[in-house]
Design a protein around this motif. Structure first.
Motif, PDB file in Angstrom:
ATOM      1  N   LEU A   1       0.834  -1.206   0.000  1.00 38.99           N
ATOM      2  CA  LEU A   1       0.000   0.000   0.000  1.00 38.99           C
ATOM      3  C   LEU A   1       0.868   1.255   0.000  1.00 38.99           C
ATOM      4  N   ILE A   2       1.884   1.254   0.854  1.00 41.73           N
ATOM      5  CA  ILE A   2       2.746   2.434   0.950  1.00 41.73           C
ATOM      6  C   ILE A   2       3.477   2.656  -0.365  1.00 41.73           C
ATOM      7  N   ALA A   3       3.986   1.555  -0.939  1.00 38.47           N
ATOM      8  CA  ALA A   3       4.741   1.687  -2.188  1.00 38.47           C
ATOM      9  C   ALA A   3       3.853   2.261  -3.291  1.00 38.47           C
ATOM     10  N   ALA A   4       2.583   1.837  -3.325  1.00 35.35           N
ATOM     11  CA  ALA A   4       1.700   2.305  -4.398  1.00 35.35           C
ATOM     12  C   ALA A   4       1.292   3.758  -4.182  1.00 35.35           C
TER      13      ALA A   4
ATOM     14  N   LYS B   1     -11.522  10.724   2.767  1.00 38.22           N
ATOM     15  CA  LYS B   1     -10.173  10.804   3.314  1.00 38.22           C
ATOM     16  C   LYS B   1      -9.272   9.795   2.610  1.00 38.22           C
ATOM     17  N   GLN B   2      -7.996  10.112   2.593  1.00 35.55           N
ATOM     18  CA  GLN B   2      -7.018   9.254   1.924  1.00 35.55           C
ATOM     19  C   GLN B   2      -7.082   7.824   2.459  1.00 35.55           C
ATOM     20  N   SER B   3      -7.216   7.685   3.780  1.00 36.34           N
ATOM     21  CA  SER B   3      -7.227   6.338   4.357  1.00 36.34           C
ATOM     22  C   SER B   3      -8.463   5.562   3.890  1.00 36.34           C
ATOM     23  N   THR B   4      -9.619   6.237   3.821  1.00 37.20           N
ATOM     24  CA  THR B   4     -10.837   5.572   3.338  1.00 37.20           C
ATOM     25  C   THR B   4     -10.661   5.148   1.888  1.00 37.20           C
ATOM     26  N   LEU B   5     -10.085   6.057   1.093  1.00 39.65           N
ATOM     27  CA  LEU B   5      -9.871   5.761  -0.319  1.00 39.65           C
ATOM     28  C   LEU B   5      -9.035   4.503  -0.481  1.00 39.65           C
ATOM     29  N   MET B   6      -7.943   4.452   0.275  1.00 41.35           N
ATOM     30  CA  MET B   6      -7.001   3.353   0.094  1.00 41.35           C
ATOM     31  C   MET B   6      -7.569   2.044   0.628  1.00 41.35           C
TER      32      MET B   6
ATOM     33  N   LEU C   1      -8.119  -1.067  -1.896  1.00 40.13           N
ATOM     34  CA  LEU C   1      -7.523  -2.351  -1.506  1.00 40.13           C
ATOM     35  C   LEU C   1      -8.373  -3.569  -1.878  1.00 40.13           C
ATOM     36  N   PRO C   2      -9.692  -3.580  -1.607  1.00 37.66           N
ATOM     37  CA  PRO C   2     -10.452  -4.784  -1.968  1.00 37.66           C
ATOM     38  C   PRO C   2     -10.362  -5.100  -3.465  1.00 37.66           C
ATOM     39  N   ASN C   3     -10.354  -4.071  -4.289  1.00 38.19           N
ATOM     40  CA  ASN C   3     -10.223  -4.313  -5.724  1.00 38.19           C
ATOM     41  C   ASN C   3      -8.840  -4.826  -6.084  1.00 38.19           C
ATOM     42  N   ALA C   4      -7.823  -4.281  -5.403  1.00 37.23           N
ATOM     43  CA  ALA C   4      -6.460  -4.710  -5.693  1.00 37.23           C
ATOM     44  C   ALA C   4      -6.238  -6.142  -5.221  1.00 37.23           C
TER      45      ALA C   4
ATOM     46  N   MET D   1       3.041  -7.632  -5.742  1.00 37.92           N
ATOM     47  CA  MET D   1       1.734  -7.821  -6.379  1.00 37.92           C
ATOM     48  C   MET D   1       0.751  -6.737  -5.939  1.00 37.92           C
ATOM     49  N   ILE D   2       0.720  -6.472  -4.632  1.00 37.66           N
ATOM     50  CA  ILE D   2      -0.226  -5.468  -4.131  1.00 37.66           C
ATOM     51  C   ILE D   2       0.128  -4.104  -4.702  1.00 37.66           C
ATOM     52  N   ARG D   3       1.416  -3.821  -4.771  1.00 39.44           N
ATOM     53  CA  ARG D   3       1.824  -2.525  -5.319  1.00 39.44           C
ATOM     54  C   ARG D   3       1.304  -2.359  -6.745  1.00 39.44           C
ATOM     55  N   SER D   4       1.575  -3.349  -7.605  1.00 37.73           N
ATOM     56  CA  SER D   4       1.186  -3.161  -9.006  1.00 37.73           C
ATOM     57  C   SER D   4      -0.335  -3.199  -9.155  1.00 37.73           C
ATOM     58  N   ALA D   5      -1.017  -4.054  -8.370  1.00 36.64           N
ATOM     59  CA  ALA D   5      -2.480  -4.088  -8.465  1.00 36.64           C
ATOM     60  C   ALA D   5      -3.075  -2.762  -7.988  1.00 36.64           C
ATOM     61  N   MET D   6      -2.503  -2.191  -6.932  1.00 38.64           N
ATOM     62  CA  MET D   6      -2.993  -0.902  -6.419  1.00 38.64           C
ATOM     63  C   MET D   6      -2.785   0.190  -7.454  1.00 38.64           C
ATOM     64  N   LEU D   7      -1.632   0.175  -8.117  1.00 34.22           N
ATOM     65  CA  LEU D   7      -1.374   1.218  -9.117  1.00 34.22           C
ATOM     66  C   LEU D   7      -2.406   1.142 -10.232  1.00 34.22           C
TER      67      LEU D   7
END
Lengths: 316, 330
Positions: free
Chosen positions: A119-122, A223-228, A233-236, A200-206
């Motif tokens: 998450l942080i990387a994305a 808010k940013q946290s809600t967005l992420m 995240l569930p989609n990623a 994987m999470i990084r690229s899926a999040m991007l």
């Protein structure tokens, strides 16, 4: 749902049967014979023949197979033909909790590291955070499990004695003794896994962050946290869950190697000793268990899709 | 009357592999409370970029707002920090996007997506937000709203999803809604329904609407005022009827002439604007429309015309406007 589950379970059983059959014949095709190896020094061919008769190895292969198969269906995997002739079930029942403990804990450790890292990387793409995660993933993937295991033993067990270096304590001996013996092996196995999942999470999040619905969500002033966490995240996770399922099975093979380094008598050690000794019943029983873990973890992943993605429904 | 929204000399640049392009080049327009303003132009004219800049939704990088002001209720949104602009988004300015099929999150229920902004911005409880969401769904003409809250986007058709998007944009009672090509992805019959709905709701609730479109038919039926954009600039502005009656910029005239019309003989060819939409990396000197313009003179290549008043409530950025003014389109 139940119809789907039934179909998939039958499929899983067929896969397990195919694997068991393949392993049965492969073991016997490999040259060499357990008793010949055992008695090689003595040169007592009559004793070898007697043992072969006793364990039914003198019979034609298909008879051996049918016998083993009908016994296995009744839950009887035979006895180890080596050493104290312990029933294979007993060996498996001792080994399975150990291996599952390592695999389970390394799975948890991997997710605890990988989800925030990805998450942080994305979200902080092309910053120091992102590069740090990439570096970690690179190291985690390149470093062999057993080498990391040895490093962990040297630094954390031997040099500063934080954790026990080898062995296993069952959960019945207490939570901390059990956990303390598992932490190092679980880190050794989980690091590579964490690296794969984080990438994987990084690229899926991007990918997800570029979608229209993320722009809509941002335009709502969330808010940013809600967005992420709730929107992205569930989609990623949908593509990542597939990999998690396959990788959980790979954790099992990681556990095989690492169990040897930490002298934990899990499935891996059982399997390796069985192969070295040509202990047919042990190898067959252990492989059956590993294949069961493999197919059912994949089944579990397929069920998880339905939980994460409301578009996926079984038996519509 | 003071304007609700006033965009002044907005400049937005994008860095691309082909060089930096100016997607919006000193764009200015304003919106009064309760008014419907259309922004018209072809792809790449900067109409969407300008709209996205209002809520600061331009992806940065590659995009960057380099100059100008966006005054909303007297305050410059470009000077807001991230937290301040977040409280404008959804709360004070609602936004509706082009693609209803991909604009809703596939893994979250309609109810969740509708209520989250109300709970965050208005501080409603879950039950209050649900009740308001049901009212909003009724307002936008969705039947059986109670059960729709539990539905997921894939259960709804494109038209229904766009109705949900409209309901979401209205949910926090913003004084302004920006609709970026809200009907482009929909069937023609659904387009008309959605536009009627938006116009009707804006009139009833007194919400101002900026409608971004490339469809002049929409402008004629729904807008009070029009801004025609070309290559990142506003080239003509005026009341919707005025622009229809007396288009004074060759680009607007070209757009109006290229609309298929029922009163022409069947099978008669359309009358398109010659040439291609401009490549923003290779804009000509002077007026950007000059290579495609049938009224072009030497003056046009030397200098870019400014947007100057022409008649009452009518501005045009063309040196030849005086001559074209009053000459109706074909």
């Amino acid at each position: 749902m139940s119809g789907y589950l039934l179909r998939r379970s039958i499929g899983a059983l067929i896969v397990m049967w195919a694997v068991a059959t393949l392993v049965f014949f492969m073991l016997r095709i490999v040259p060499g014979d357990p008793f010949a190896a055992m008695m090689a020094d003595a040169g007592d061919m009559e004793a070898v023949e007697a043992l072969r008769r006793k364990f039914g190895l003198d019979q034609p292969m298909y008879i051996q197979y049918l016998k083993w198969f009908s016994n296995a269906l009744q839950g009887d995997f035979g006895t180890s033909i080596y050493g104290a002739r312990v029933p294979v079930q007993q060996l498996l029942l001792e080994a399975i909790p150990r291996t599952l403990s390592i695999a389970g804990l390394s799975f948890i450790i991997a997710l605890i590291i990988a989800v925030p890292a990805g998450l942080i990387a994305a979200t902080k793409r092309n910053t120091g955070w992102d590069h740090g995660v990439t570096l970690f993933a690179f190291l985690g993937l390149s470093m062999p499990d057993f080498w990391l295991a040895i490093l962990l033993i040297v630094f954390l067990a031997v040099n500063i004695s934080w954790l026990p270096a080898i062995g296993y304590e069952p959960l019945s001996a207490g939570f901390w003794p059990w956990l303390s013996h598992l932490i190092l092996p679980a880190i050794a196995v989980g690091t590579g896994f964490a690296a794969i999942i984080a990438r994987m999470i990084r690229s899926a999040m991007l990918e997800v962050l570029k979608t229209d619905y993320m722009r809509v969500a941002r335009a709502k002033g969330l808010k940013q946290s809600t967005l992420m966490i709730y929107h992205a995240l569930p989609n990623a996770l949908i593509p990542v869950v597939t990999v998690i399922g396959i990788a959980f099975a790979l954790l099992m093979s990681g556990a095989v190697v690492v169990e040897n380094v930490f002298s934990i008598k899990g499935l891996g050690r059982l399997l390796i000793q069985g192969i070295l000794n040509r202990d047919y019943p042990v190898v067959q029983g252990a492989i059956l268990v590993v294949s069961a873990i493999f197919v059912f973890s994949n089944l579990l992943v397929d069920m998880l899709y339905g939980v994460i993605d409301p578009r996926i429904r079984y038996d519509s | 009357m003071t304007a609700l929204l006033e965009i002044k000399d907005l400049v937005v640049e994008f860095s691309t592999p082909g060089g930096t392009i100016r997607a919006a080049n000193a764009v200015s327009y304003d919106v009064n409370p309760g008014e419907i303003v259309a922004v018209v132009g072809e792809s790449g004219s900067g109409k969407s970029v300008t709209a996205l800049s209002i809520l600061r939704l331009i992806p940065d990088p590659p995009g960057r707002v380099c100059g100008g002001e966006i005054l909303f209720q007297g305050e410059n949104l470009l000077q807001y920090n991230e937290e301040q602009i977040r409280q404008v988004r959804g709360r004070r300015i609602g936004m509706i996007f082009q693609e209803p099929m991909t604009s809703l999150n596939p893994v979250l229920s309609i109810g969740r997506q509708m209520t989250e902004a109300m709970r965050l911005h208005l501080g409603l409880t879950a039950a209050q937000a649900d009740a308001k969401a049901i009212d909003l769904l009724k307002l936008v003409g969705i039947s059986d709203p109670e059960s729709r809250l539990k539905a997921y986007p894939h259960h709804l058709s494109g038209g229904m999803r766009q109705r949900v998007m409209i309901a979401m944009a209205l949910s926090c009672d913003p004084p302004l809604i920006i609709a970026d090509e809200p009907t482009t992805a929909l069937d023609v019959t659904i387009q008309a329904q959605i536009l009627e709905l938006m116009k009707d709701l804006c009139r009833r609730l007194g919400v101002a609407l900026v409608i971004i479109t490339h469809n002049l038919g929409i402008v004629a039926r729904y807008a009070d005022r029009v801004n025609v954009m070309y290559a990142g600039r506003v080239v003509e502005r005026g009341g919707a009827r005025e622009i229809y009656r007396r288009p004074s910029h060759p680009y607007t005239i070209g757009l109006l002439n290229s609309v298929p019309r029922l009163d022409r003989p069947r099978g008669s060819p359309l009358d398109p604007i010659p040439g291609n939409p401009p490549d923003l990396t290779l804009l000509p000197s002077g007026c950007a429309f000059q290579p495609r313009c049938t009224h072009c003179t030497a003056h046009c290549a030397a200098e870019a015309p400014a947007l100057l008043p022409l008649g009452q409530e009518h501005w045009s950025a063309c040196f030849e406007s005086e001559g074209l003014y009053g000459v109706a389109a074909k």
